[in-house]
Design an enzyme around this catalytic site. Structure first.
Site, PDB file in Angstrom:
ATOM      1  N   GLU A  96      68.944  12.423  28.918  1.00  0.00           N
ATOM      2  CA  GLU A  96      68.936  12.890  27.539  1.00  0.00           C
ATOM      3  C   GLU A  96      69.893  14.050  27.393  1.00  0.00           C
ATOM      4  O   GLU A  96      70.016  14.880  28.284  1.00  0.00           O
ATOM      5  CB  GLU A  96      67.534  13.342  27.121  1.00  0.00           C
ATOM      6  CG  GLU A  96      66.630  12.180  26.820  1.00  0.00           C
ATOM      7  CD  GLU A  96      65.276  12.626  26.297  1.00  0.00           C
ATOM      8  OE1 GLU A  96      64.341  11.824  26.327  1.00  0.00           O
ATOM      9  OE2 GLU A  96      65.163  13.792  25.873  1.00  0.00           O
ATOM     10  N   CYS A 117      73.299  20.458  25.053  1.00  0.00           N
ATOM     11  CA  CYS A 117      72.707  20.706  26.374  1.00  0.00           C
ATOM     12  C   CYS A 117      72.857  19.442  27.217  1.00  0.00           C
ATOM     13  O   CYS A 117      72.310  18.397  26.872  1.00  0.00           O
ATOM     14  CB  CYS A 117      71.241  21.078  26.172  1.00  0.00           C
ATOM     15  SG  CYS A 117      70.367  21.280  27.719  1.00  0.00           S
ATOM     16  N   CYS A 124      65.719  15.856  39.786  1.00  0.00           N
ATOM     17  CA  CYS A 124      66.149  17.108  40.418  1.00  0.00           C
ATOM     18  C   CYS A 124      65.389  17.286  41.728  1.00  0.00           C
ATOM     19  O   CYS A 124      64.194  17.005  41.807  1.00  0.00           O
ATOM     20  CB  CYS A 124      65.877  18.306  39.501  1.00  0.00           C
ATOM     21  SG  CYS A 124      66.458  19.869  40.207  1.00  0.00           S
ATOM     22  N   CYS A 128      60.868  22.785  41.032  1.00  0.00           N
ATOM     23  CA  CYS A 128      60.181  23.944  40.458  1.00  0.00           C
ATOM     24  C   CYS A 128      58.844  23.450  39.896  1.00  0.00           C
ATOM     25  O   CYS A 128      58.777  22.389  39.285  1.00  0.00           O
ATOM     26  CB  CYS A 128      61.022  24.593  39.366  1.00  0.00           C
ATOM     27  SG  CYS A 128      62.613  25.145  39.990  1.00  0.00           S
ATOM     28  N   CYS A 131      58.390  22.355  36.074  1.00  0.00           N
ATOM     29  CA  CYS A 131      59.467  21.617  35.409  1.00  0.00           C
ATOM     30  C   CYS A 131      59.288  20.113  35.512  1.00  0.00           C
ATOM     31  O   CYS A 131      59.048  19.570  36.593  1.00  0.00           O
ATOM     32  CB  CYS A 131      60.801  22.032  36.020  1.00  0.00           C
ATOM     33  SG  CYS A 131      62.183  21.062  35.397  1.00  0.00           S
ATOM     34  N   CYS A 356      65.570  21.010  27.036  1.00  0.00           N
ATOM     35  CA  CYS A 356      66.635  20.770  28.000  1.00  0.00           C
ATOM     36  C   CYS A 356      66.097  20.739  29.421  1.00  0.00           C
ATOM     37  O   CYS A 356      66.634  20.061  30.268  1.00  0.00           O
ATOM     38  CB  CYS A 356      67.671  21.865  27.928  1.00  0.00           C
ATOM     39  SG  CYS A 356      68.224  22.203  26.290  1.00  0.00           S
TER      40      CYS A 356
HETATM   41  N1  SAH Z   1      68.324  23.473  37.075  1.00  0.00           N
HETATM   42  C1  SAH Z   1      68.849  24.452  36.215  1.00  0.00           C
HETATM   43  C2  SAH Z   1      69.165  23.941  34.840  1.00  0.00           C
HETATM   44  C3  SAH Z   1      68.184  22.991  34.266  1.00  0.00           C
HETATM   45  S1  SAH Z   1      66.548  23.614  33.909  1.00  0.00           S
HETATM   46  C4  SAH Z   1      67.930  25.642  36.135  1.00  0.00           C
HETATM   47  O1  SAH Z   1      66.828  25.578  36.652  1.00  0.00           O
HETATM   48  O2  SAH Z   1      68.364  26.629  35.582  1.00  0.00           O
HETATM   49  C5  SAH Z   1      66.848  24.329  32.305  1.00  0.00           C
HETATM   50  C6  SAH Z   1      65.859  25.382  31.862  1.00  0.00           C
HETATM   51  O3  SAH Z   1      64.634  24.808  31.396  1.00  0.00           O
HETATM   52  C7  SAH Z   1      65.530  26.333  32.975  1.00  0.00           C
HETATM   53  O4  SAH Z   1      65.560  27.670  32.567  1.00  0.00           O
HETATM   54  C8  SAH Z   1      64.157  25.840  33.304  1.00  0.00           C
HETATM   55  O5  SAH Z   1      63.499  26.777  34.012  1.00  0.00           O
HETATM   56  C9  SAH Z   1      63.577  25.523  31.929  1.00  0.00           C
HETATM   57  N2  SAH Z   1      62.304  24.781  31.965  1.00  0.00           N
HETATM   58  C10 SAH Z   1      61.946  23.825  32.821  1.00  0.00           C
HETATM   59  N3  SAH Z   1      60.670  23.447  32.607  1.00  0.00           N
HETATM   60  C11 SAH Z   1      60.200  24.181  31.578  1.00  0.00           C
HETATM   61  C12 SAH Z   1      58.949  24.266  30.884  1.00  0.00           C
HETATM   62  N4  SAH Z   1      57.923  23.493  31.215  1.00  0.00           N
HETATM   63  N5  SAH Z   1      58.808  25.146  29.874  1.00  0.00           N
HETATM   64  C13 SAH Z   1      59.837  25.935  29.527  1.00  0.00           C
HETATM   65  N6  SAH Z   1      61.043  25.907  30.133  1.00  0.00           N
HETATM   66  C14 SAH Z   1      61.241  25.040  31.156  1.00  0.00           C
HETATM   67 FE1  SF4 Z   2      65.468  21.460  38.859  1.00  0.00          FE
HETATM   68 FE2  SF4 Z   2      63.784  21.904  36.869  1.00  0.00          FE
HETATM   69 FE3  SF4 Z   2      63.970  23.665  38.840  1.00  0.00          FE
HETATM   70 FE4  SF4 Z   2      66.013  23.423  37.084  1.00  0.00          FE
HETATM   71  S1  SF4 Z   2      63.940  24.132  36.620  1.00  0.00           S
HETATM   72  S2  SF4 Z   2      66.142  23.539  39.357  1.00  0.00           S
HETATM   73  S3  SF4 Z   2      65.908  21.210  36.665  1.00  0.00           S
HETATM   74  S4  SF4 Z   2      63.238  21.525  39.041  1.00  0.00           S
END
Ligand code: SAH
Ligand code: SF4
Length: 376
Positions: A96, A117, A124, A128, A131, A356
């Site tokens: 997306e 975005c 990934c 995390c 996420c 995003c």
């Molecule tokens: N991998 C990179 C870019 C993609 S994640 C990174 O981690 O920066 C993009 C953003 O979305 C990051 O700041 C991530 O922490 C945030 N994000 C992921 N899951 C989320 C959630 N459940 N609620 C709010 N933000 C979230």
């Molecule tokens: Fe990967 Fe999500 Fe962590 Fe970004 S926030 S590094 S997309 S697992």
């Protein structure tokens, strides 16, 4: 698990690489400039539309190149400010791309600023704990052509809303944030090659300072990025102001803890003279204490960084909770009181702000997709 498509994507080519193949196939090299004119300022779909090219060259292009490495499946309006464009890759994977609209400052201007975005991987590997993108692990990296095609497709959609800019051959978006699915710096070479195409005068001609790369903290790659000749903006997904908190929710911190991440971010900022952004998702009882706010303030001040607070977005199957508005306010006040510039995103439709980062929040089969705009 690299995916080998039947034909390479035309959007992964540069004038040098395409020129060499043209010459090899018996076509004059000067045609390259015409092809790129059609690809970027004009953004035509397939080579049939490239009317100033001879028929045999058009046929050669169609035979040898994929013009839609990413194919628009549909659009979803997630809120008044956000739209998601679902694209299918040749191996059937879905990604997306999100269009975020923000009202533009200025007298009597009705226009909005558009940020696109983009995703860099399918899934990934960084896992995390909050996420959605990491939930099902990493499937593969996007190719250079797929990253660029993703933008071309969204730009085509936006052209309809901005015919004046489109007619001038300018990109009909204002910013790019590399914050979609995947860890951009884990697909470093493809990302950089794609952004060079986006930046090149023969490509989108889009300024590096309008491109923000977001990373969870891959230290060696941050240092490498600092050495590049293009001055991208950098956002660090911090989400914890101590190793203790970061270790709990971000496995990457065990490899690159704060005592390595902070100096790397500092080196980047020094090199490019740009303000960094620290992304900080607020999760109840994990990182929303006043103590975390104070430690975050210390890091932000050391880095002269802006802090972007994002109330946690509920991900199905994960236990975390978004803090109450009172707790969110308390946190942001503490930061500001310590002299840090911080934004707390809370406009209408805030539940999609982290869209995003949650591109695969719903499994593919659960996605509700509207019919593609072209078919309407
Ligand atoms: N991998 C990179 C870019 C993609 S994640 C990174 O981690 O920066 C993009 C953003 O979305 C990051 O700041 C991530 O922490 C945030 N994000 C992921 N899951 C989320 C959630 N459940 N609620 C709010 N933000 C979230
Ligand atoms: Fe990967 Fe999500 Fe962590 Fe970004 S926030 S590094 S997309 S697992």
């Amino acid at each position: 698990m690299a995916f080998k498509p039947e034909k390479p994507s035309i959007h992964g080519e540069t004038p040098d690489t395409l020129g060499a193949r043209l010459v090899e196939a018996g076509h004059p090299r000067y045609r390259v400039a015409q092809v790129f004119e059609w690809l970027y300022p004009r953004r035509v779909g397939a080579s049939e539309a490239m009317t100033n090219l001879p028929a045999n060259l058009r046929a050669w292009l169609v035979e040898n190149y994929d013009f839609t490495a990413t194919d628009v499946m549909g659009k979803k309006t997630a809120s008044d400010v956000t739209q998601k464009v679902l694209q299918r890759l040749r191996d059937g994977s879905l990604i997306e791309t999100v269009i975020i609209r923000a009202p533009m400052e200025g007298v009597g201007q009705e226009q909005s600023r558009r940020t696109i975005c983009i995703s860099t991987q399918v899934g990934c590997a960084y896992g995390c704990k909050f996420c959605a993108s990491g939930l099902e692990g990493w499937k593969r990296d996007l190719s250079v052509g797929e990253i660029v095609s993703q933008l071309v497709q969204v730009c085509r959609i936006e052209d309809q809303a901005d015919p004046i800019r489109a007619a001038q051959g300018l990109a009909s978006f204002d910013n790019i944030v590399v914050m979609g699915m995947g860890e951009p710096l884990a697909n470093y070479d493809n990302l950089l090659a794609a952004l060079r195409i986006v930046n090149a005068p023969w490509g989108f001609g889009f300024g590096a300072r309008r491109i923000t790369i977001s990373t969870s903290g891959v230290v060696p790659k941050i240092l490498k990025l600092a050495e590049e000749d293009m001055g991208f903006r950098l956002a660090i997904s911090l989400h914890g102001a101590t190793n203790e908190v970061r270790n709990q929710i971000m496995p990457v911190n065990r490899k690159f803890p704060l005592e390595e991440l902070v100096p790397a971010a500092k080196a980047f900022a020094r090199k490019h003279g740009r303000m960094l952004t620290l992304e900080f998702i607020l999760i109840e009882d994990i990182n929303d204490s006043l103590e975390q706010a104070r430690k975050l303030a210390a890091i932000a001040r050391e880095l002269h960084a802006h802090v972007n607070l994002i109330p946690y977005n509920k991900v199905e199957g994960l236990p975390w909770v978004r803090p109450s508005l009172t707790r969110q306010d308390r946190f942001v006040k503490e930061l500001r009181g310590l002299g840090v510039t911080a934004t707390l995103r809370r406009e209408k439709g805030h539940d999609i702000d982290a869209a995003c980062g949650q591109l695969r929040l719903q499994k593919e089969k659960e996605l509700r997709v509207d019919p593609p705009p072209a078919a309407a």
